[in-house]
Design a protein around this motif. Structure first.
Motif, PDB file in Angstrom:
ATOM      1  N   LEU A  36       0.856  -1.176   0.000  1.00  0.00           N
ATOM      2  CA  LEU A  36       0.000   0.000   0.000  1.00  0.00           C
ATOM      3  C   LEU A  36       0.893   1.228   0.000  1.00  0.00           C
ATOM      4  O   LEU A  36       1.657   1.455   0.939  1.00  0.00           O
ATOM      5  CB  LEU A  36      -0.913   0.011   1.233  1.00  0.00           C
ATOM      6  CG  LEU A  36      -1.844   1.220   1.368  1.00  0.00           C
ATOM      7  CD1 LEU A  36      -2.872   1.243   0.247  1.00  0.00           C
ATOM      8  CD2 LEU A  36      -2.534   1.207   2.733  1.00  0.00           C
ATOM      9  N   PHE A  37       0.820   2.013  -1.059  1.00  0.00           N
ATOM     10  CA  PHE A  37       1.727   3.141  -1.226  1.00  0.00           C
ATOM     11  C   PHE A  37       1.150   4.381  -0.550  1.00  0.00           C
ATOM     12  O   PHE A  37      -0.014   4.731  -0.748  1.00  0.00           O
ATOM     13  CB  PHE A  37       1.965   3.400  -2.717  1.00  0.00           C
ATOM     14  CG  PHE A  37       3.146   4.281  -2.994  1.00  0.00           C
ATOM     15  CD1 PHE A  37       4.436   3.830  -2.775  1.00  0.00           C
ATOM     16  CD2 PHE A  37       2.956   5.565  -3.463  1.00  0.00           C
ATOM     17  CE1 PHE A  37       5.533   4.640  -3.035  1.00  0.00           C
ATOM     18  CE2 PHE A  37       4.044   6.389  -3.732  1.00  0.00           C
ATOM     19  CZ  PHE A  37       5.328   5.923  -3.513  1.00  0.00           C
ATOM     20  N   GLU A  38       1.996   5.066   0.265  1.00  0.00           N
ATOM     21  CA  GLU A  38       1.550   6.218   1.034  1.00  0.00           C
ATOM     22  C   GLU A  38       1.870   7.553   0.387  1.00  0.00           C
ATOM     23  O   GLU A  38       1.279   8.565   0.763  1.00  0.00           O
ATOM     24  CB  GLU A  38       2.186   6.189   2.428  1.00  0.00           C
ATOM     25  CG  GLU A  38       1.794   5.005   3.248  1.00  0.00           C
ATOM     26  CD  GLU A  38       2.307   5.118   4.666  1.00  0.00           C
ATOM     27  OE1 GLU A  38       1.497   4.946   5.599  1.00  0.00           O
ATOM     28  OE2 GLU A  38       3.513   5.375   4.842  1.00  0.00           O
ATOM     29  N   GLY A  39       2.821   7.569  -0.522  1.00  0.00           N
ATOM     30  CA  GLY A  39       3.072   8.829  -1.200  1.00  0.00           C
ATOM     31  C   GLY A  39       4.536   9.169  -1.371  1.00  0.00           C
ATOM     32  O   GLY A  39       5.435   8.366  -1.125  1.00  0.00           O
ATOM     33  N   TRP A  40       4.735  10.434  -1.771  1.00  0.00           N
ATOM     34  CA  TRP A  40       6.035  10.992  -2.129  1.00  0.00           C
ATOM     35  C   TRP A  40       6.278  12.236  -1.293  1.00  0.00           C
ATOM     36  O   TRP A  40       5.349  12.877  -0.818  1.00  0.00           O
ATOM     37  CB  TRP A  40       6.043  11.376  -3.603  1.00  0.00           C
ATOM     38  CG  TRP A  40       5.509  10.336  -4.523  1.00  0.00           C
ATOM     39  CD1 TRP A  40       4.193  10.106  -4.820  1.00  0.00           C
ATOM     40  CD2 TRP A  40       6.260   9.364  -5.268  1.00  0.00           C
ATOM     41  NE1 TRP A  40       4.085   9.062  -5.702  1.00  0.00           N
ATOM     42  CE2 TRP A  40       5.337   8.592  -6.001  1.00  0.00           C
ATOM     43  CE3 TRP A  40       7.624   9.096  -5.399  1.00  0.00           C
ATOM     44  CZ2 TRP A  40       5.729   7.549  -6.849  1.00  0.00           C
ATOM     45  CZ3 TRP A  40       8.021   8.068  -6.237  1.00  0.00           C
ATOM     46  CH2 TRP A  40       7.083   7.306  -6.949  1.00  0.00           C
ATOM     47  N   GLY A 402      -2.606   5.583  -1.422  1.00  0.00           N
ATOM     48  CA  GLY A 402      -3.721   4.649  -1.434  1.00  0.00           C
ATOM     49  C   GLY A 402      -3.667   3.643  -2.564  1.00  0.00           C
ATOM     50  O   GLY A 402      -4.368   2.627  -2.528  1.00  0.00           O
ATOM     51  N   TYR A 403      -2.843   3.911  -3.593  1.00  0.00           N
ATOM     52  CA  TYR A 403      -2.636   2.922  -4.644  1.00  0.00           C
ATOM     53  C   TYR A 403      -1.801   1.774  -4.077  1.00  0.00           C
ATOM     54  O   TYR A 403      -1.094   1.923  -3.077  1.00  0.00           O
ATOM     55  CB  TYR A 403      -1.892   3.543  -5.827  1.00  0.00           C
ATOM     56  CG  TYR A 403      -2.749   4.352  -6.769  1.00  0.00           C
ATOM     57  CD1 TYR A 403      -3.695   5.272  -6.297  1.00  0.00           C
ATOM     58  CD2 TYR A 403      -2.618   4.217  -8.142  1.00  0.00           C
ATOM     59  CE1 TYR A 403      -4.472   6.019  -7.163  1.00  0.00           C
ATOM     60  CE2 TYR A 403      -3.392   4.966  -9.021  1.00  0.00           C
ATOM     61  CZ  TYR A 403      -4.314   5.860  -8.524  1.00  0.00           C
ATOM     62  OH  TYR A 403      -5.074   6.600  -9.393  1.00  0.00           O
ATOM     63  N   ALA A 416       1.096   0.450 -10.518  1.00  0.00           N
ATOM     64  CA  ALA A 416       0.306   0.652  -9.300  1.00  0.00           C
ATOM     65  C   ALA A 416      -1.158   0.739  -9.691  1.00  0.00           C
ATOM     66  O   ALA A 416      -1.499   1.246 -10.772  1.00  0.00           O
ATOM     67  CB  ALA A 416       0.738   1.918  -8.573  1.00  0.00           C
ATOM     68  N   ILE A 417      -2.031   0.261  -8.812  1.00  0.00           N
ATOM     69  CA  ILE A 417      -3.465   0.240  -9.102  1.00  0.00           C
ATOM     70  C   ILE A 417      -4.231   0.986  -8.028  1.00  0.00           C
ATOM     71  O   ILE A 417      -3.882   0.947  -6.842  1.00  0.00           O
ATOM     72  CB  ILE A 417      -3.983  -1.213  -9.254  1.00  0.00           C
ATOM     73  CG1 ILE A 417      -5.385  -1.225  -9.854  1.00  0.00           C
ATOM     74  CG2 ILE A 417      -3.919  -1.978  -7.933  1.00  0.00           C
ATOM     75  CD1 ILE A 417      -5.789  -2.585 -10.404  1.00  0.00           C
ATOM     76  N   PRO A 419      -7.317   2.168  -5.471  1.00  0.00           N
ATOM     77  CA  PRO A 419      -8.077   1.356  -4.518  1.00  0.00           C
ATOM     78  C   PRO A 419      -9.344   0.738  -5.105  1.00  0.00           C
ATOM     79  O   PRO A 419      -9.719  -0.373  -4.726  1.00  0.00           O
ATOM     80  CB  PRO A 419      -8.414   2.357  -3.401  1.00  0.00           C
ATOM     81  CG  PRO A 419      -7.358   3.407  -3.488  1.00  0.00           C
ATOM     82  CD  PRO A 419      -7.015   3.513  -4.938  1.00  0.00           C
ATOM     83  N   ASP A 420     -10.000   1.441  -6.029  1.00  0.00           N
ATOM     84  CA  ASP A 420     -11.238   0.909  -6.609  1.00  0.00           C
ATOM     85  C   ASP A 420     -10.993   0.008  -7.813  1.00  0.00           C
ATOM     86  O   ASP A 420     -11.941  -0.520  -8.407  1.00  0.00           O
ATOM     87  CB  ASP A 420     -12.190   2.041  -6.994  1.00  0.00           C
ATOM     88  CG  ASP A 420     -11.606   2.991  -8.045  1.00  0.00           C
ATOM     89  OD1 ASP A 420     -10.529   2.698  -8.595  1.00  0.00           O
ATOM     90  OD2 ASP A 420     -12.249   4.025  -8.309  1.00  0.00           O
ATOM     91  N   GLY A 421      -9.738  -0.175  -8.201  1.00  0.00           N
ATOM     92  CA  GLY A 421      -9.405  -1.053  -9.306  1.00  0.00           C
ATOM     93  C   GLY A 421      -9.715  -0.497 -10.680  1.00  0.00           C
ATOM     94  O   GLY A 421      -9.542  -1.197 -11.682  1.00  0.00           O
ATOM     95  N   ARG A 422     -10.139   0.763 -10.757  1.00  0.00           N
ATOM     96  CA  ARG A 422     -10.546   1.325 -12.055  1.00  0.00           C
ATOM     97  C   ARG A 422      -9.437   2.082 -12.765  1.00  0.00           C
ATOM     98  O   ARG A 422      -9.607   2.470 -13.921  1.00  0.00           O
ATOM     99  CB  ARG A 422     -11.754   2.245 -11.870  1.00  0.00           C
ATOM    100  CG  ARG A 422     -12.996   1.533 -11.345  1.00  0.00           C
ATOM    101  CD  ARG A 422     -14.212   2.445 -11.424  1.00  0.00           C
ATOM    102  NE  ARG A 422     -14.009   3.674 -10.674  1.00  0.00           N
ATOM    103  CZ  ARG A 422     -14.618   4.822 -10.942  1.00  0.00           C
ATOM    104  NH1 ARG A 422     -15.447   4.911 -11.982  1.00  0.00           N
ATOM    105  NH2 ARG A 422     -14.409   5.892 -10.219  1.00  0.00           N
ATOM    106  N   THR A 423      -8.322   2.322 -12.091  1.00  0.00           N
ATOM    107  CA  THR A 423      -7.199   3.014 -12.708  1.00  0.00           C
ATOM    108  C   THR A 423      -5.922   2.221 -12.458  1.00  0.00           C
ATOM    109  O   THR A 423      -5.607   1.875 -11.315  1.00  0.00           O
ATOM    110  CB  THR A 423      -7.033   4.429 -12.143  1.00  0.00           C
ATOM    111  OG1 THR A 423      -8.230   5.174 -12.360  1.00  0.00           O
ATOM    112  CG2 THR A 423      -5.873   5.155 -12.832  1.00  0.00           C
ATOM    113  N   LEU A 424      -5.218   1.924 -13.527  1.00  0.00           N
ATOM    114  CA  LEU A 424      -3.938   1.223 -13.465  1.00  0.00           C
ATOM    115  C   LEU A 424      -2.885   2.145 -14.065  1.00  0.00           C
ATOM    116  O   LEU A 424      -3.036   2.608 -15.205  1.00  0.00           O
ATOM    117  CB  LEU A 424      -4.006  -0.082 -14.254  1.00  0.00           C
ATOM    118  CG  LEU A 424      -2.696  -0.849 -14.465  1.00  0.00           C
ATOM    119  CD1 LEU A 424      -2.116  -1.324 -13.142  1.00  0.00           C
ATOM    120  CD2 LEU A 424      -2.918  -2.025 -15.412  1.00  0.00           C
TER     121      LEU A 424
END
Length: 491
Positions: A36-40, A402-403, A416-417, A419-424
């Protein structure tokens, strides 16, 4: 719909589809999401100590460039708790590097044993206002910021050498024997007071930095301190105890080692009880040997892992604000860090670096923004947004908190994907002179942006990676937003 499940083999260079082009098939394993990626984000420290004192228009522009919604979209800031040299020590640290400590030495004090954490008169909360401006700037721009405090050195009066740049020899520990608890009290008190004054929360506190190295010696030009693994463990134990004694939610991050090889050695030198007190594992990526070992240590221990510091300009590349060589090297480094370490965050070192062509020096390409950090604080200040900034944007604007990272079976691509699975999202780096035709997984609408020698995060054909370019592929379905006009469903 074609399967986008796990695949172990990359197509690699295939039959040319046009003169000089090769085909790369990208197979993201979206059924095997990992971290679970938290950011930059960035460390504040030196550049913040300088730019936080600039006119409001200049420092506000910088904050927007890094943390604003139309900038890089960073969400993480690492605040440097300064140690501070003695007032009588002649200045010798690099520009921005003399981060002041929060102690107050009374006029009648002598020696180095005058300080006590429980005496309010020995604290000075008017210090470090320039770097602290950035705490407010990040808080005001980011909905859910993550703050980490870190230390490079204890205050001078807790050191063996009497200097915050290290012991006389780079392999000697510089914290005075028995001063683990006073140092821990110093750090924990600063964290608590800054939380109150700036209305923020420090999730983690990192007490040592690149500890098991020979970098830090008294004649050095920046704060630093050597810590053997045994002394690391002692200070981790003391800091954990100091935080808990104050009822604070902040946890210890460690060891912030310079590379994964030394991280593994540090970890091996800690007792099991010390390991259990660490709430986050931090590693820098100035070397890439044993990165998967660090990944495995974090996974087996159930402790969150950050890549907490890096900046990777191409070695020997002269300063070039618009050049693509260092941005390509930097982007390739990020891809491999994310693939091998699988960290929950990727944190830059110094977002703003000094213009480095001075005298006979050809300079270098550290930083994503360049400015004259030695100029009059009152200005004017010319802010140079480099092409490396746009290389960073190819990642941070699209792989969002959140990705989840997903494996991609191509060495030059990280995925990376949402959370809702609609964007990869897949970021692909093509460092070579040959165009690559990218074969994407089926069932998605595809859009892409590119940064190369002439374009900066510009919409492009998602089926092609031009030579010497960074391409971010945004694949969407079921109405998810796209950064560019989608080119229709993939095959």
């Amino acid at each position: 719909m074609a399967s986008v499940g796990a695949a172990l083999l990359s197509a690699g260079p295939g039959a040319a589809t046009e003169t000089g082009a090769v085909t790369i098939q990208l197979r993201p394993a979206i059924d095997r999401p990992s971290t679970l990626f938290e950011g930059w984000g960035t460390a504040l420290a030196w550049f913040a100590d300088v730019t936080g004192g600039w006119p409001d228009a200049d420092r506000t522009r910088l904050a927007d460039l890094f943390y604003g919604p139309d900038g890089l979209g960073w969400t993480i800031a690492r605040y440097n708790i300064g140690g501070g040299n003695a007032p009588e020590t002649p200045p010798y640290l690099r520009v921005g590097g003399a981060i002041p400590g929060f102690w107050h030495r009374p006029a009648q004090a002598t020696g180095r044993d005058w300080w006590r954490a429980d005496d309010p008169g020995l604290w000075d909360w008017s210090q470090d206002l320039r770097q602290r401006w950035w705490l407010d700037a990040v808080r005001d721009r980011v909905r859910t910021p993550i703050f980490e405090a870190f230390s490079n050195s204890p205050p001078y009066f807790m050191t063996v050498s009497g200097r915050v740049s290290g012991a006389d020899k780079g392999r000697d520990d510089n914290l005075r024997p028995g001063f683990e608890r006073p140092f821990a009290d110093y750090l924990a008190t600063v964290v608590g007071e800054l939380e109150r004054r700036h209305r923020i929360r420090f999730r983690t506190l990192s007490p040592v930095n690149e500890p098991n190295t020979d970098y830090w010696y008294a004649a050095n030009k920046q704060e630093g301190s050597h810590w053997s693994p045994a002394r690391q463990a002692a200070v981790i134990d003391a800091v954990d105890a100091a935080l808990k004694a104050r009822g604070m939610a902040t946890v210890v991050a460690a060891p912030d080692e310079t590379n994964s090889h030394l991280f593994v050695a540090d970890w091996a030198g800690w007792p099991a009880a010390t390991r259990a007190r660490v709430g986050q594992l931090n590693v820098h990526s100035y070397g890439t040997v044993h990165q998967t070992a660090v990944r495995d240590i974090a996974a087996a221990s159930g402790i969150r892992l950050w890549m907490s510091e890096n900046d990777t300009p191409l070695g020997g590349d002269p300063e070039d604000l618009e050049g693509i060589a260092s941005p390509l090297a930097f982007a390739e480094h990020i891809v491999l860090d994310l693939k091998r370490l699988e960290p929950a965050a990727w944190v830059f070192w110094q977002a703003v670096e000094d213009l480095s062509v001075r005298g006979d020096s050809k300079g270098s390409n550290w930083g994503v923004v360049k400015a004259d950090l030695r100029s009059d604080p009152a200005g004017p200040h010319r802010i140079h947004v480099t092409r490396k900034y746009w290389a960073m944007a190819q990642f941070s604007r699209y792989i969002r908190p959140g990705y989840r990272l997903v494996p991609v079976d191509d060495l030059d691509t990280v995925g990376a994907i949402a959370p809702d699975g609609r964007t990869l999202v897949m970021v692909h780096v093509n460092p070579g002179p040959v165009t690559r035709r990218l074969v994407l997984p089926g069932g998605w609408k595809a859009a892409a942006v590119v940064t190369d020698a002439t374009r900066a995060v510009a919409c492009t054909d998602p089926g092609r990676a031009p030579p010497r370019a960074i391409v971010t592929l945004v694949l969407t379905r079921r109405g998810a937003a796209s950064p560019c006009p989608a080119r229709g469903a993939t095959g």
